[in-house]
Structure formats: structure tokens, C-alpha cells
Design an enzyme around this catalytic site. Structure first.
Site, PDB file in Angstrom:
ATOM      1  N   CYS A 345      39.778  -2.098 -52.217  1.00 19.63           N
ATOM      2  CA  CYS A 345      39.457  -2.031 -50.848  1.00 19.63           C
ATOM      3  C   CYS A 345      39.530  -0.886 -50.222  1.00 19.63           C
ATOM      4  O   CYS A 345      40.323   0.020 -50.351  1.00 19.63           O
ATOM      5  CB  CYS A 345      40.411  -3.208 -50.236  1.00 19.63           C
ATOM      6  SG  CYS A 345      40.253  -3.051 -48.480  1.00 19.63           S
ATOM      7  N   ARG A 440      29.960 -11.767 -45.935  1.00 21.93           N
ATOM      8  CA  ARG A 440      31.419 -11.705 -45.777  1.00 21.93           C
ATOM      9  C   ARG A 440      31.959 -10.373 -44.875  1.00 21.93           C
ATOM     10  O   ARG A 440      33.068 -10.541 -44.381  1.00 21.93           O
ATOM     11  CB  ARG A 440      32.001 -11.568 -47.187  1.00 21.93           C
ATOM     12  CG  ARG A 440      33.370 -11.588 -47.410  1.00 21.93           C
ATOM     13  CD  ARG A 440      33.680 -11.494 -48.991  1.00 21.93           C
ATOM     14  NE  ARG A 440      35.168 -11.485 -49.351  1.00 21.93           N
ATOM     15  CZ  ARG A 440      35.622 -12.353 -50.373  1.00 21.93           C
ATOM     16  NH1 ARG A 440      34.996 -13.278 -50.850  1.00 21.93           N
ATOM     17  NH2 ARG A 440      36.949 -12.072 -50.507  1.00 21.93           N
TER      18      ARG A 440
END
Ligand code: IMP
Length: 522
Positions: A345, A440
Site C-alpha cells: 500500500c 475501490r
């Protein structure tokens, strides 16, 4: 007596319960390595703790571990392996809705020990052809069910006739005819097919194969005695598969916030997909986004709750108490916590947002307790000690990177400089968003150069199977619970006492000042 009081006071002063520890550090965000847990008086050995966890009505896991809804982590193979170990897999949505349904169906229809698509041969083939197929496809077995063009069972080709000397004969000449083949009707397998097959092999000495057929005598599967013996042996071990009320493995599925061309949510489409998933037996759906405290996610959760009042819903991700309240009020039973801790991430770097995971878990846990919902700790878990710390605040953990190197994760193994790897990519990476996950992260389907990716594409070294990775993780959780004197996960949450560690403390925590010759893993 005085001494005992002094000791209790000292422990209380230094090793603080969650409320005191985190609220007195409200100015700082802490994550797993920033804290350590104090040991407690114990009568619990690592073998004693129960790891069962109820996440929602009708959704109980036997281990508090969930595999992430990522396209390089969870498809049916991973979800099956997770459920067999007592956990749960969330099938990702970077595929067509139809493909996602068939992945869920594979998990729900999985009968452990039953080979559902056995390799078959036809009566017209020559034994020579069969030998060639075995060599070419490197099969380690040579017994095959024989079926006609409509999949009806016509016999069994036993391994002892699959020999070069019979190469010119046809399968029809060499097979054991249908009348002498041992079969069982699919409908007679009952709630525990392994026990049924096990009994059959005990009752029929010398028979090593049992074929499953439907009402029309069409081939539906094959049990082999060696598989059943292995599984019966494993069953005596501690792990219990996570199953639904009909004895099927549990399975979850993630949902895409599907948008219409005008940018509004396509309610009909996502509710339609939930309906199909429910028909296939899905046990929980996950509305998985990077920012769960947002109008679209709330709207989606509310709509699903309205249409499916009893379906367990996971929603996220959030890191604030307000976010937990919002999703719980919308109807979610389980809130996914984590913004930015994931190993792939880059949200914190790209967008400058997100909260170190342990502080986020504390804040979310407090709000969740008020709302009587569960939370799951999603992302940033790299070792079993992190899981123990997460479980002092959350009901379960969601892991991506820890499982991405397993053979059960989707994707090819690649070799680079003599080492073997598997691809692992963030769902917010450019390639994953192009494959479907853009929504998303709040983007449209077209990924232009203006869209900032929030995940990287990476490689993971190939690891052992899910069974072996989980065995190590569960071993660690059990040790942690033993140290804290916790027989259940609830007790673990109640007994946790924290202390912050410095960088020197972190160095001290890992092997140091040695030349490591063997890692801890068996
Ligand atoms: P890991 O277990 O540390 O590898 O983290 C996995 C978690 O990271 C997933 O369950 C998601 O919540 C999150 N995640 C997945 N893809 C991305 C991404 O591209 N950017 C940010 N977070 C991601």
C-alpha cells in the site's frame, strides 16, 4: 500482603490496559512494533486456548484469520484452504460477476477428499493412448473411470492393465465393467462424506476407489482410499474446518461498488450479484473500499441490508470511530479497519492519509463495542506476534502478503536468478485497477495518467502451503494466549496490558548480535 500490593501497583503503573494506554497516547499513532504485551500469571499451555470467534449471527470461524479479497491472494483454492483450516477466504471481485460466482460455487461444493473432476478415459481409446496421456501429463496414478459421450459411467480402467503389453487393446476390452465397479449415489453421501467413504473402504477390503454418480449414473467424483486415510489422520489434529449449517465450507465474496455512466451506484447490478452469491451459498459479503466512511459505501451497505436482512456484511475500510458508527448504522456486522498499513500500500505516501494500525484498531474497537459489531484488522500483519497484538483489540485479522506466496494463491510461479516468486499486487496498483478494482479507490473504469495509484506491484518469495503458513501463525497465537493466561480470544482482549517500546526495544525484540544459521520455522 504489602509486597503483593506494591507488585500489583507496579504492574498496573507500567503495564496498562488498552483504555489507559491508548487514551494517554492520543497524540501519537502507534502500530504493531511500537508496543509489546506484558505477560500475565497463567495456567494455560499453548495447546489449551480456543480460537473460535463469532463474527456475526451464523458466521463463526475456528481461527480468527481471513485471507484478503485481492486478485493475487484469494480465489477458490485459497478460500478452500482457509476454510479447511477453520478460517475464511474473501473471493476478490477483479473478475467478471459470473467468474466470481463460479469461484464461490467451487468453495461451497468442495467436498474434502472427493476428486470432483476426475480424469476420465473413453471406451474407444487404446491403452497405448492412455499410457501416452499419463506420460505427457505426468500423472502419478493410472486408474481411471471410463465414461461414454454423455458422461455416463461404463466401467473402471484399473492401473494393473495400463501396461505397454496391452497397448493395442481398447479400454473397452480391458475395463472392469460397470456392474462390478463400486459406486455411491451423490445423494447418499450425507453430511459427512469423508466418514461415509471411510466406512465404505473399511467394509470392502481390497477396494481402493469409490466412484460417485448421480441419479442418471453420470460421473460426479471419485474417492481414493489413500486420500481418505490422510484426511482422517489430519482430522484427529486440532484444526476444525469452518462450515455452514449444511456442512459446506464457509466462503465470503467482495463486492465492487459498480457505477453507472453518470457516476451513481448501479444498485440493480450489485444487488443482483449479491442475490446470485446468496443463491450459491455465500456466507458473508464484503463491501471493500479504501474509504468506507463515504456516501457510496453507506448507500451500498444500507441497500444490501434492506434486501438481505440476515446476510452478514463486512464493510470498510475505516480508521475512525465515526467511520465505525456510520457503517454499523448502515447495517454492517463486521467493520474492516486499516487505511495504509498494507505491505503493498502507498496510500499514506500518495494521499498523506491513514492511521498507524494499532491506534486505529483501538479507536475502532471502542466504537464497535458501543455498536455491538465486530472489527477485523486489515493489513500490515507480517508475523504471528502482530496477530496476537491485533487480536487484543479486533475479533479477527485479514492478511494479504502473508498468503500471497502460497501455492494456493492465484498466479504463476516465476523464477528469477534461481529463486522462485509469485506476483503480489495492491488492488490500487495501476495493473489491478485496469483489471477492475478502480472503483475501490473511487476512480472510474478508465485509468488515465491522472489517476494516482495507491498500491504497488510486487513479488513474494514462494512460501509453503496455506496449511504450513497457518500452522506457524496459529502456533504463535496460541503461545501469545498462553503467555497472557487467556483461554479464549475474549480473555485475550480483557487481559492485554501494553507498554510502548523504543527503537532500541524493537532491536532487542528481533534476533541480534548473532549469526543466524536457521530461522525459527520448522
Ligand atoms: P498486507 O496483508 O499487509 O499485505 O495487506 C493487505 C491489505 O492491504 C488488503 O487486505 C487491503 O485492505 C489493503 N490493500 C490491498 N491493495 C491495496 C492497495 O493497492 N493500496 C492500499 N491498500 C491495499
Amino acid at each position: 500482603m504489602e509486597n503483593a500490593t506494591l507488585s500489583a501497583n507496579l504492574d498496573e503503573l507500567f503495564y496498562q490496559p488498552a483504555d489507559r494506554f491508548f487514551t494517554s497516547r492520543s497524540h501519537v499513532g502507534l502500530t504493531f512494533d511500537d508496543v509489546t504485551l506484558a505477560t500475565q500469571y497463567t495456567e494455560i499451555l499453548p495447546k489449551d486456548p480456543h480460537l473460535d470467534i463469532r463474527l456475526a449471527d451464523g458466521l463463526t470461524l475456528h481461527i480468527p484469520v481471513i485471507s484478503s479479497d485481492m486478485d493475487t491472494v484469494t480465489e477458490s483454492r485459497m478460500a478452500i484452504a482457509m476454510a479447511l483450516n477453520g478460517g475464511l477466504g474473501l473471493i476478490h471481485y477483479n473478475s467478471s460477476p459470473r467468474e466470481q460466482l463460479s469461484e464461490v460455487t467451487r468453495v461451497k461444493n468442495h467436498v474434502h477428499g472427493l476428486i470432483q473432476d476426475p480424469i476420465t478415459v473413453s471406451p474407444e481409446q487404446s491403452i497405448g493412448d492412455v499410457i501416452e496421456m499419463i506420460t505427457k501429463r505426468k500423472f502419478a496414478f493410472s486408474t481411471f473411470p471410463v465414461v461414454d459421450g454423455t458422461d455416463r459411467l461404463t466401467g473402471l480402467l484399473p492401473g494393473h492393465v495400463v501396461k505397454q503389453r496391452y497397448a493395442k487393446r481398447t479400454v473397452a476390452e480391458a475395463l472392469t465393467p460397470r456392474g462390478q465397479v463400486h459406486t455411491i449415489k451423490q445423494a447418499e453421501l450425507g453430511a459427512d462424506p469423508i466418514a461415509r467413504a471411510d466406512k465404505f473402504f473399511t467394509d470392502h477390503p481390497g477396494i481402493h476407489k469409490l466412484i460417485v454418480v448421480d441419479g442418471q449414473d453420470r460421473l460426479k467424483g471419485l474417492f481414493t482410499m489413500s486420500d481418505i486415510e490422510r484426511i482422517s489422520f489430519e482430522r484427529s489434529a486440532a484444526l476444525k474446518p469452518a462450515r455452514d449449517s449444511q456442512f459446506r465450507l464457509l466462503c465470503g465474496a467482495a463486492l465492487a461498488p459498480v457505477k453507472q455512466p453518470d457516476g451513481s451506484l448501479d444498485r440493480e447490478k450489485y444487488l443482483g450479484q449479491v442475490g446470485h452469491l446468496v443463491d450459491r451459498g455465500v456466507d458473508v459479503v464484503a463491501v471493500s473500499t479504501a474509504h468506507g466512511h463515504s456516501v457510496g459505501v453507506g448507500e451500498m451497505v444500507r441497500a444490501i441490508r434492506g434486501a438481505f436482512p440476515k446476510l452478514p456484511i463486512i464493510a470498510g475500510n475505516v480508521t475512525t470511530a465515526g467511520g465505525v458508527d456510520y457503517l454499523a448504522d448502515a447495517g454492517a456486522n463486521i467493520i474492516k479497519v486499516g487505511q495504509g498499513p498494507g505491505s503493498i500500500c502507498t496510500t499514506r505516501i500518495v494521499a498523506g492519509v491513514g492511521i498507524p494500525q494499532l491506534t486505529a484498531l483501538y479507536v475502532a474497537a471502542r466504537a464497535a463495542a458501543e455498536k455491538k459489531v465486530a472489527i477485523v484488522a486489515d493489513g500490515g500483519i507480517t508475523k504471528s506476534g502482530d496477530i496476537v497484538k491485533a487480536l487484543t483489540l479486533a475479533q479477527a485479522v485479514v492478511c494479504g502478503g502473508l498468503f500471497a506466496g502460497c501455492p494456493e494463491a492465484p498466479g504463476q510461479i516465476m523464477e528469477i536468478n534461481g529463486k522462485v516468486y509469485k506476483q503480489y499486487r495492491g488492488m490500487g496498483s495501476v495493473s489491478a485497477m485496469k483489471a477492475g478494482s478502480a472503483a475501490r479507490y473511487g476512480h472510474g473504469a478508465e485509468i488515465s495518467k491522472k489517476v494516482a495509484a495507491e498500491g504497488v506491484e510486487a513479488l513474494k518469495e514462494v512460501s509453503g502451503s496455506v496449511d504450513s503458513v497457518l500452522a506457524q501463525l496459529i502456533g504463535g497465537i496460541r503461545s501469545g494466549m498462553g503467555y497472557l493466561g487467556a483461554r479464549t480470544l475474549e480473555e485475550l482482549r480483557a487481559k492485554a496490558r501494553y507498554i510502548q517500546v523504543t527503537q532500541a526495544g524493537q532491536r532487542e525484540a528481533a534476533p541480534h548480535d548473532i549469526i543466524e544459521v536457521k530461522t525459527g520455522n520448522v
